[in-house]
Design a protein around this motif. Structure first.
Motif, PDB file in Angstrom:
ATOM      1  N   UNK A  69      70.405 -56.485   6.574  1.00  0.00           N
ATOM      2  CA  UNK A  69      71.493 -55.557   6.870  1.00  0.00           C
ATOM      3  C   UNK A  69      72.484 -56.174   7.856  1.00  0.00           C
ATOM      4  N   UNK A  70      71.960 -56.840   8.849  1.00  0.00           N
ATOM      5  CA  UNK A  70      72.815 -57.490   9.839  1.00  0.00           C
ATOM      6  C   UNK A  70      73.687 -58.553   9.176  1.00  0.00           C
ATOM      7  N   UNK A  71      73.094 -59.359   8.313  1.00  0.00           N
ATOM      8  CA  UNK A  71      73.863 -60.399   7.628  1.00  0.00           C
ATOM      9  C   UNK A  71      74.905 -59.798   6.689  1.00  0.00           C
ATOM     10  N   UNK A  72      74.572 -58.687   6.046  1.00  0.00           N
ATOM     11  CA  UNK A  72      75.545 -58.005   5.190  1.00  0.00           C
ATOM     12  C   UNK A  72      76.733 -57.520   5.999  1.00  0.00           C
ATOM     13  N   UNK A  73      76.463 -56.990   7.191  1.00  0.00           N
ATOM     14  CA  UNK A  73      77.542 -56.496   8.049  1.00  0.00           C
ATOM     15  C   UNK A  73      78.526 -57.594   8.429  1.00  0.00           C
ATOM     16  N   UNK A  74      78.036 -58.833   8.521  1.00  0.00           N
ATOM     17  CA  UNK A  74      78.896 -59.967   8.858  1.00  0.00           C
ATOM     18  C   UNK A  74      79.452 -60.655   7.606  1.00  0.00           C
ATOM     19  N   UNK A  75      79.141 -60.105   6.447  1.00  0.00           N
ATOM     20  CA  UNK A  75      79.666 -60.676   5.203  1.00  0.00           C
ATOM     21  C   UNK A  75      79.013 -61.993   4.823  1.00  0.00           C
ATOM     22  N   UNK A  76      77.817 -62.230   5.329  1.00  0.00           N
ATOM     23  CA  UNK A  76      77.131 -63.494   5.049  1.00  0.00           C
ATOM     24  C   UNK A  76      76.315 -63.425   3.761  1.00  0.00           C
ATOM     25  N   UNK A  77      76.173 -62.233   3.177  1.00  0.00           N
ATOM     26  CA  UNK A  77      75.422 -62.101   1.920  1.00  0.00           C
ATOM     27  C   UNK A  77      76.313 -61.539   0.837  1.00  0.00           C
TER      28      UNK A  77
END
Length: 77
Positions: A69-77
């Protein structure tokens, strides 16, 4: 070298900044968890680190979902 930097457009710069934030997102969460344990339990850094790791090992699925979820929030996934 200087003229290479001048060629970067705003999109490239913002994308690089986002990648940097994503790169530090999970270590930043770990630091927060360690400091939280250290503060609440009044224990050493080493003990707080062990406590934070234990939390993730106790429920690895929740830890994985939190990190994704954290990575999604930063657009990394």
């Amino acid at each position: 070298m200087a003229h290479e930097v001048e060629r970067l457009d705003l999109h490239q710069v913002l994308r690089a900044a986002g990648a940097t934030r994503a790169f530090f997102a999970i270590p930043g969460q770990a630091e927060g968890a360690i400091l939280n344990h250290q503060e609440k339990a009044d224990v050493s850094f080493e003990t707080a680190t062990t406590m934070a790791l234990h939390d993730d090992l106790r429920d690895p699925e929740a830890a994985l979902q939190r990190d994704l979820q954290s990575l999604k929030e930063y657009g990394a996934l």
